[in-house]
Design a protein around this motif. Structure first.
Motif, PDB file in Angstrom:
ATOM      1  N   ALA A 383       0.835  -1.202   0.000  1.00 54.84           N
ATOM      2  CA  ALA A 383       0.000   0.000   0.000  1.00 54.84           C
ATOM      3  C   ALA A 383       0.872   1.256   0.000  1.00 54.84           C
ATOM      4  N   GLU A 384       1.926   1.247   0.787  1.00 54.72           N
ATOM      5  CA  GLU A 384       2.838   2.384   0.840  1.00 54.72           C
ATOM      6  C   GLU A 384       3.481   2.636  -0.530  1.00 54.72           C
ATOM      7  N   TYR A 385       3.945   1.569  -1.176  1.00 53.14           N
ATOM      8  CA  TYR A 385       4.543   1.703  -2.502  1.00 53.14           C
ATOM      9  C   TYR A 385       3.535   2.202  -3.527  1.00 53.14           C
ATOM     10  N   ALA A 386       2.277   1.745  -3.415  1.00 53.56           N
ATOM     11  CA  ALA A 386       1.248   2.201  -4.348  1.00 53.56           C
ATOM     12  C   ALA A 386       1.050   3.707  -4.233  1.00 53.56           C
ATOM     13  N   GLY A 387       0.996   4.212  -3.013  1.00 51.50           N
ATOM     14  CA  GLY A 387       0.867   5.648  -2.825  1.00 51.50           C
ATOM     15  C   GLY A 387       2.079   6.410  -3.320  1.00 51.50           C
ATOM     16  N   HIS A 388       3.258   5.836  -3.137  1.00 49.49           N
ATOM     17  CA  HIS A 388       4.494   6.529  -3.505  1.00 49.49           C
ATOM     18  C   HIS A 388       4.718   6.536  -5.021  1.00 49.49           C
ATOM     19  N   PHE A 389       4.658   5.334  -5.635  1.00 51.36           N
ATOM     20  CA  PHE A 389       5.025   5.226  -7.044  1.00 51.36           C
ATOM     21  C   PHE A 389       3.865   5.488  -8.001  1.00 51.36           C
ATOM     22  N   ASP A 390       2.621   5.304  -7.552  1.00 52.26           N
ATOM     23  CA  ASP A 390       1.483   5.484  -8.449  1.00 52.26           C
ATOM     24  C   ASP A 390       0.747   6.796  -8.222  1.00 52.26           C
ATOM     25  N   VAL A 391       1.068   7.512  -7.147  1.00 52.64           N
ATOM     26  CA  VAL A 391       0.393   8.782  -6.869  1.00 52.64           C
ATOM     27  C   VAL A 391       1.399   9.927  -6.768  1.00 52.64           C
ATOM     28  N   LEU A 392       2.363   9.820  -5.838  1.00 50.43           N
ATOM     29  CA  LEU A 392       3.254  10.945  -5.561  1.00 50.43           C
ATOM     30  C   LEU A 392       4.298  11.157  -6.653  1.00 50.43           C
ATOM     31  N   LEU A 393       5.050  10.109  -7.021  1.00 51.05           N
ATOM     32  CA  LEU A 393       6.141  10.299  -7.975  1.00 51.05           C
ATOM     33  C   LEU A 393       5.675  10.761  -9.357  1.00 51.05           C
ATOM     34  N   PRO A 394       4.542  10.252  -9.880  1.00 50.69           N
ATOM     35  CA  PRO A 394       4.092  10.807 -11.170  1.00 50.69           C
ATOM     36  C   PRO A 394       3.860  12.311 -11.130  1.00 50.69           C
ATOM     37  N   LEU A 395       3.350  12.814 -10.002  1.00 50.26           N
ATOM     38  CA  LEU A 395       3.169  14.264  -9.883  1.00 50.26           C
ATOM     39  C   LEU A 395       4.515  14.973  -9.905  1.00 50.26           C
ATOM     40  N   LEU A 396       5.462  14.505  -9.097  1.00 50.93           N
ATOM     41  CA  LEU A 396       6.764  15.165  -9.017  1.00 50.93           C
ATOM     42  C   LEU A 396       7.489  15.102 -10.357  1.00 50.93           C
ATOM     43  N   GLY A 397       7.438  13.934 -10.998  1.00 59.00           N
ATOM     44  CA  GLY A 397       8.086  13.821 -12.298  1.00 59.00           C
ATOM     45  C   GLY A 397       7.418  14.693 -13.347  1.00 59.00           C
ATOM     46  N   GLY A 398       6.074  14.741 -13.330  1.00 59.54           N
ATOM     47  CA  GLY A 398       5.362  15.568 -14.293  1.00 59.54           C
ATOM     48  C   GLY A 398       5.623  17.046 -14.109  1.00 59.54           C
ATOM     49  N   CYS A 399       5.858  17.469 -12.868  1.00 57.99           N
ATOM     50  CA  CYS A 399       6.157  18.878 -12.574  1.00 57.99           C
ATOM     51  C   CYS A 399       7.650  19.176 -12.635  1.00 57.99           C
ATOM     52  N   ARG A 400       8.454  18.161 -13.021  1.00 58.17           N
ATOM     53  CA  ARG A 400       9.911  18.313 -13.129  1.00 58.17           C
ATOM     54  C   ARG A 400      10.542  18.731 -11.801  1.00 58.17           C
ATOM     55  N   LEU A 401      10.021  18.173 -10.709  1.00 63.15           N
ATOM     56  CA  LEU A 401      10.586  18.409  -9.390  1.00 63.15           C
ATOM     57  C   LEU A 401      11.467  17.230  -8.993  1.00 63.15           C
ATOM     58  N   PRO A 402      12.466  17.442  -8.142  1.00 66.92           N
ATOM     59  CA  PRO A 402      13.330  16.324  -7.753  1.00 66.92           C
ATOM     60  C   PRO A 402      12.581  15.341  -6.874  1.00 66.92           C
TER      61      PRO A 402
END
Length: 640
Positions: A383-402
């Motif tokens: 569940a933790e990985y799902a929130g991290h890799f499927d929710v948070l990281l796509p946002l950060l990558g899409g916004c070009r944030l580290p």
């Protein structure tokens, strides 16, 4: 086998120079197949035969040398001409990349294969006198010579290169800063109690600073939850001719039990085997893994390297040791237990080749836990990985944030890795550090919609050791890049710098302070809280409770949305246990803070191959690995 004439009598075009010397040992149909596939994939016909296991590298090299009228150099006793006893690391890399080596007697060794042999043949045809000054060898022979002759220089670079060349970016130079961090962590833990003793305005000011960082951490999650499921990246690249040479590096230590699964997962990758190099890096004191690789990875495309003993024994040092031998223009990292989507490499290539890919230095695939049902810990982990890799990281990558890269399934432009100095052997979560260093050097990271299955620890002790290492590495990363904040803001930009502090600093602060704040809150509810006279102290308590509530809400919402996107069932079994899981993370964070001072480079190994109910592994066992070198045709059976 019968020799088939390579002329019009057999219906075949004249074979290219790289396989012309092999004709006595192959059927004409096999030669025709190699030529056709070479044309389709944009490689030499000899590379097709080599990838199919129909001929050995030395046999290819010797046959090509005969066709070109050159002597073959086995490079057993030869040594490059050099002016110093220890050449520069850059010179060794240039030697490996160019395939050219000058001998003491002045002759030049050319380690070439495929299309480069055609270029060499054309040069010799126009200047036949060059034959007296040239020798031909294979890339494998040249790499073996470099490993033997220059082991000390390679080891020194792998273990100490970043610390020597960019000391401010290495965790090996933190020194007393580590002790200061532990002191600050202790003060942070006592903050819920100390704030009651401070004057109201001062308590409010300190609370506001801490709350700002924690709220930034929560705000990133809430923003990610508000966005749609981002399907990042173009579709997979299907034109094999456009695909670049690709190198995969897989570090292994005490992984003998999982080697058969690893080899099967790597063979199932949909990528032309002629363009795929797989470097398996092991430690010198791990004979069990070496024996397992000898039995299962003894096939074309797989190469086994031994990590040097110098410096800290960490995964990033092993990766550094393999980097100079990576021939691909893209370098991907996998762990021993990984099972990537078969088209993951093609998706990476498509993104790098797109218009948006010009500023991207790393592509991160999503990681999912596949042994979800093993225990309540693996369910929380999934569940933790799902929130991290499927929710948070796509946002950060899409916004070009580290963002902190995952420790696996990240794919780099090789020249970018070399530009930023490779991995930091002194940072035990090299992925988090590298995500920030990429941004500081002007590069971005992106997330693609491709998944790699990974095994989570199912017992508490194994989980605690792994999570301790992660937190310790995040602390090292925060200290390394935060010790010169103005330089960070100047190089990464204000937005990226603020995002890094909120994500890394907020996450660590939340884990460290959580149990103490929770204890004070429970105490107030159970025994009654004091009634402060000053309005500012009332504001302190209200602000603290607000931050606590927002933090819990954002994390739970992120987890729930991630589970839905990952199609994980049993939400009702996960969310009620999140508070207990957070307390476990706090324990790991404090264990990491202490270990940061007492043993900063300790790498607590996570054992793999222990999963009981691995979904993607069961699927892999039922699926026949694809041989992308031979396509749908059986590999040629040559006699060379």
């Amino acid at each position: 086998m019968r020799r088939q004439p390579p002329d019009g009598g057999s219906g075949l075009a004249a074979p290219p120079v790289e396989i012309a010397g092999l004709l006595p040992g192959f059927e004409g149909s096999d030669i025709a197949y190699a030529m056709e596939r070479a044309q389709r994939t944009g490689v030499g016909a000899d590379e097709v035969l080599l990838a199919a296991g129909a001929v050995q590298a030395d046999a290819l090299g010797e046959a090509s040398a005969r066709m070109l009228g050159l002597d073959f150099a086995p490079l057993v006793g030869e040594e490059p001409a050099r002016s110093t006893s220890r050449p520069a690391y850059a010179d060794l890399v240039a030697l490996l990349r160019s395939g050219l080596m000058r001998l003491p007697d002045g002759r030049l060794v050319v380690a070439a294969r495929g299309l480069r042999l055609r270029e060499l043949a054309a040069r010799l045809a126009s200047r036949p006198e060059l034959r007296r000054a040239l020798l031909l060898s294979t890339p494998e022979r040249l790499a073996s010579l470099v490993r033997r002759r220059f082991a000390a220089a390679l080891a020194e670079q792998a273990a100490f290169g970043l610390k020597r060349d960019q000391p401010r970016l290495s965790a090996g130079t933190l020194g007393a800063t580590r002790v200061l961090f532990l002191v600050l962590a202790g003060l942070l833990a006592l903050a819920p109690l100390l704030l009651r003793l401070l004057p109201g305005p001062l308590a409010l000011a300190l609370t506001s600073v801490t709350a700002l960082m924690l709220l930034g951490w929560s705000t990133l999650r809430l923003a990610a939850c508000a966005g749609s499921a981002m399907q990042t990246g173009p579709p997979p690249m299907r034109d094999d001719r456009r695909l670049p040479a690709y190198s995969l590096i897989v570090p292994l230590y005490r992984e003998a039990r999982i080697v058969p699964q690893l080899v099967a997962a790597l063979r199932a990758i949909d990528y032309p085997a002629e363009k795929l190099q797989i470097l398996l890096v092991i430690e010198a004191d791990d004979p069990q893994t070496a024996a397992a690789l000898a039995g299962h990875a003894n096939r074309p495309g797989f190469e086994v390297l031994i990590a040097p003993g110098a410096g800290p024994r960490t995964k990033p040092k092993a990766l550094n040791a393999a980097l100079p031998f990576a021939r691909g223009s893209i370098v991907g990292i996998f762990d021993a237990e990984d099972i990537p989507d078969p088209d993951q490499l093609r998706r990476v290539c498509a993104l790098f080749a797109s218009r948006a890919g010009t500023e991207i230095g790393c592509v991160q695939a999503r990681i999912a836990i596949d042994n979800v049902a093993d225990s309540w810990i693996t369910r929380q982990f999934a569940a933790e990985y799902a929130g991290h890799f499927d929710v948070l990281l796509p946002l950060l990558g899409g916004c070009r944030l580290p963002f902190p890269l995952g420790g696996t399934s990240n794919h780099f432009r090789r020249e970018v890795l070399e530009e930023i100095g490779g991995w930091d052997p002194y940072n035990v979560t090299e992925d988090a550090d590298l995500g920030v260093r990429l941004v500081r050097h002007g590069w971005k990271a992106a997330v693609i919609d491709s998944t790699t299955g990974e095994e989570a620890p199912r017992r508490f002790h194994a989980w605690l050791r792994q999570r301790t290492r992660w937190y310790k590495g995040w602390m090292q990363t925060l200290l390394v890049h935060g010790r010169r904040p103005l330089a960070l803001l100047r190089e990464a930009g204000p937005g990226s710098g603020a995002a890094f502090v909120c994500l890394m600093g907020g996450g660590l602060a939340a884990a460290l302070v959580h149990p103490f704040f929770l204890a004070v809150l429970i105490g107030d509810l159970a025994f009654g809280r004091p009634h402060p006279d000053e309005l500012s102290l009332v504001a302190v308590e209200g602000l603290g409770i607000g931050v606590f509530a927002i933090g819990y809400s954002s994390a739970l919402l992120c987890t729930a949305i991630g589970m839905r996107r990952r199609r994980l069932t049993g939400l009702w079994r996960v969310l009620p246990l999140v508070p207990a899981y957070w307390l476990m993370m706090s324990l790991a964070a404090w264990r990491a803070a202490i270990q940061l001072v007492t043993d900063p480079q300790l790498w607590e190994k996570t054992d793999h191959g222990l999963a009981r109910l691995p979904r993607r592994r069961l699927h892999l066992a039922r699926k026949r690995p694809r041989d992308s070198a031979a396509g749908r045709r059986p590999p040629p059976q040559g006699g060379a």
